[in-house]
Design a protein around this motif. Structure first.
Motif, PDB file in Angstrom:
ATOM      1  N   ARG A  14       0.799  -5.550   3.405  1.00  0.00           N
ATOM      2  CA  ARG A  14       1.212  -5.559   4.804  1.00  0.00           C
ATOM      3  C   ARG A  14       2.624  -5.012   4.963  1.00  0.00           C
ATOM      4  O   ARG A  14       3.334  -4.775   3.994  1.00  0.00           O
ATOM      5  CB  ARG A  14       1.133  -6.984   5.353  1.00  0.00           C
ATOM      6  CG  ARG A  14      -0.270  -7.547   5.360  1.00  0.00           C
ATOM      7  CD  ARG A  14      -0.269  -9.062   5.317  1.00  0.00           C
ATOM      8  NE  ARG A  14       0.495  -9.626   6.420  1.00  0.00           N
ATOM      9  CZ  ARG A  14       1.016 -10.862   6.394  1.00  0.00           C
ATOM     10  NH1 ARG A  14       0.877 -11.627   5.312  1.00  0.00           N
ATOM     11  NH2 ARG A  14       1.684 -11.319   7.423  1.00  0.00           N
ATOM     12  N   SER A  15       3.006  -4.830   6.214  1.00  0.00           N
ATOM     13  CA  SER A  15       4.339  -4.333   6.557  1.00  0.00           C
ATOM     14  C   SER A  15       4.994  -5.289   7.539  1.00  0.00           C
ATOM     15  O   SER A  15       4.365  -6.200   8.062  1.00  0.00           O
ATOM     16  CB  SER A  15       4.236  -2.941   7.191  1.00  0.00           C
ATOM     17  OG  SER A  15       3.514  -3.015   8.421  1.00  0.00           O
ATOM     18  N   THR A  19       1.170  -3.584  10.598  1.00  0.00           N
ATOM     19  CA  THR A  19       0.497  -2.319  10.890  1.00  0.00           C
ATOM     20  C   THR A  19      -1.009  -2.561  10.878  1.00  0.00           C
ATOM     21  O   THR A  19      -1.525  -3.139   9.916  1.00  0.00           O
ATOM     22  CB  THR A  19       0.860  -1.260   9.831  1.00  0.00           C
ATOM     23  OG1 THR A  19       2.283  -1.137   9.761  1.00  0.00           O
ATOM     24  CG2 THR A  19       0.247   0.080  10.184  1.00  0.00           C
ATOM     25  N   LEU A  23      -2.591   0.093   4.273  1.00  0.00           N
ATOM     26  CA  LEU A  23      -1.369   0.795   3.875  1.00  0.00           C
ATOM     27  C   LEU A  23      -1.397   1.199   2.400  1.00  0.00           C
ATOM     28  O   LEU A  23      -0.353   1.510   1.826  1.00  0.00           O
ATOM     29  CB  LEU A  23      -0.150  -0.098   4.140  1.00  0.00           C
ATOM     30  CG  LEU A  23       0.136  -0.382   5.620  1.00  0.00           C
ATOM     31  CD1 LEU A  23       1.213  -1.453   5.760  1.00  0.00           C
ATOM     32  CD2 LEU A  23       0.565   0.889   6.334  1.00  0.00           C
ATOM     33  N   THR A 209       9.329  -0.062   5.971  1.00  0.00           N
ATOM     34  CA  THR A 209       8.807  -1.292   6.561  1.00  0.00           C
ATOM     35  C   THR A 209       7.778  -1.979   5.669  1.00  0.00           C
ATOM     36  O   THR A 209       7.243  -3.028   6.038  1.00  0.00           O
ATOM     37  CB  THR A 209       8.147  -1.003   7.931  1.00  0.00           C
ATOM     38  OG1 THR A 209       7.036  -0.115   7.738  1.00  0.00           O
ATOM     39  CG2 THR A 209       9.151  -0.366   8.886  1.00  0.00           C
ATOM     40  N   LEU A 210       7.475  -1.408   4.505  1.00  0.00           N
ATOM     41  CA  LEU A 210       6.435  -1.971   3.657  1.00  0.00           C
ATOM     42  C   LEU A 210       6.897  -3.276   3.021  1.00  0.00           C
ATOM     43  O   LEU A 210       7.995  -3.362   2.480  1.00  0.00           O
ATOM     44  CB  LEU A 210       6.055  -0.980   2.553  1.00  0.00           C
ATOM     45  CG  LEU A 210       5.458   0.349   3.016  1.00  0.00           C
ATOM     46  CD1 LEU A 210       5.074   1.196   1.807  1.00  0.00           C
ATOM     47  CD2 LEU A 210       4.260   0.130   3.924  1.00  0.00           C
ATOM     48  N   SER A 211       6.059  -4.299   3.089  1.00  0.00           N
ATOM     49  CA  SER A 211       6.282  -5.608   2.487  1.00  0.00           C
ATOM     50  C   SER A 211       7.437  -6.343   3.157  1.00  0.00           C
ATOM     51  O   SER A 211       8.197  -5.779   3.949  1.00  0.00           O
ATOM     52  CB  SER A 211       6.540  -5.492   0.982  1.00  0.00           C
ATOM     53  OG  SER A 211       6.674  -6.771   0.386  1.00  0.00           O
TER      54      SER A 211
END
Length: 222
Positions: A14-15, A19, A23, A209-211
């Motif tokens: 997730r982000s 999102t 991803l 924005t990842l994790s």
């Protein structure tokens, strides 16, 4: 030659902000672009490690963790919308290795309650043992118990060879483990070592924005 270790909690793919689609391509592209020899990943979706390994041209070992109830069904409903199912998508830890052969892989169960937690590790072709840990969250005494058990198992597995223990310790302070010293840390993510030292300071990598965790990397040498 230094051994470059990366540890990253993938937040179940997730982000932040969330999102509404998979991803996997974004996570895979970032991992493939960074320099590392061993990547220790936590909270990966169970169907991700093989794809991440392929993208990174890395050997892969994995261990299932918590909330894997009906994996095929969970994948079917959660793969397109990890933002909806979150941790109920299922979880696993994964170790990716580039530039070294994996000679051995072992798993130790740390606890079943309140959630299943494991530590797993690999022996590299130079004899170094690298263990991946995701400790229990919310209670420090649970997290420390998981760290202690993982360190004990790693020491046994390494049988006197250099050993590395890294991952999400869920301890914000500098963690301790018998026989190991602290090599790098950021927030709850840490790398400890026995028979190795840091070749430089650990640092985080930009992940957009990842994790909800920043990837932590450090170069180690015997």
């Amino acid at each position: 030659m230094a051994l470059r270790i990366l540890t990253w909690n993938l937040f179940h793919g997730r982000s932040k902000p969330e999102t509404p689609h998979s991803l996997l391509p974004e996570f895979a592209a970032l991992l493939a672009s960074w320099e590392w020899d061993v990547a220790l990943l936590q909270e990966a979706l169970p169907w991700w490690p093989v794809e991440l390994g392929r993208a990174c041209e890395a050997s892969v070992r994995m261990a299932l963790t918590s909330r894997n109830v009906l994996p095929p069904l969970q994948r079917l409903v959660a793969e397109p919308r990890p933002d909806v199912f979150k941790s109920w998508s299922g979880g696993c830890n994964a170790i990716l290795v580039r530039g070294h052969a994996i000679r051995e892989h072992r798993i130790v169960r740390l606890r079943l309650r309140p959630e299943r937690r494991v530590a797993h590790g690999v022996r590299l072709d130079d004899g170094t043992w690298v263990t991946n840990l995701h400790a229990q969250v919310h209670l420090d005494r649970h997290a420390q118990a998981d760290v202690d058990r993982a360190a004990e198992a790693t020491t046994y597995w390494a049988a006197g060879e250099p050993a590395i223990l890294g991952g999400d310790f869920n301890l914000k302070g500098e963690p301790t483990a018998f026989g190991f010293h602290h090599l790098a840390g950021h927030w709850v993510d840490h790398v400890l070592g026995h028979g190795v030292c840091a070749a430089g300071r650990g640092h985080t990598l930009h992940r957009g924005t990842l994790s909800d965790h920043a990837p932590l990397t450090v170069a180690l040498e015997r």
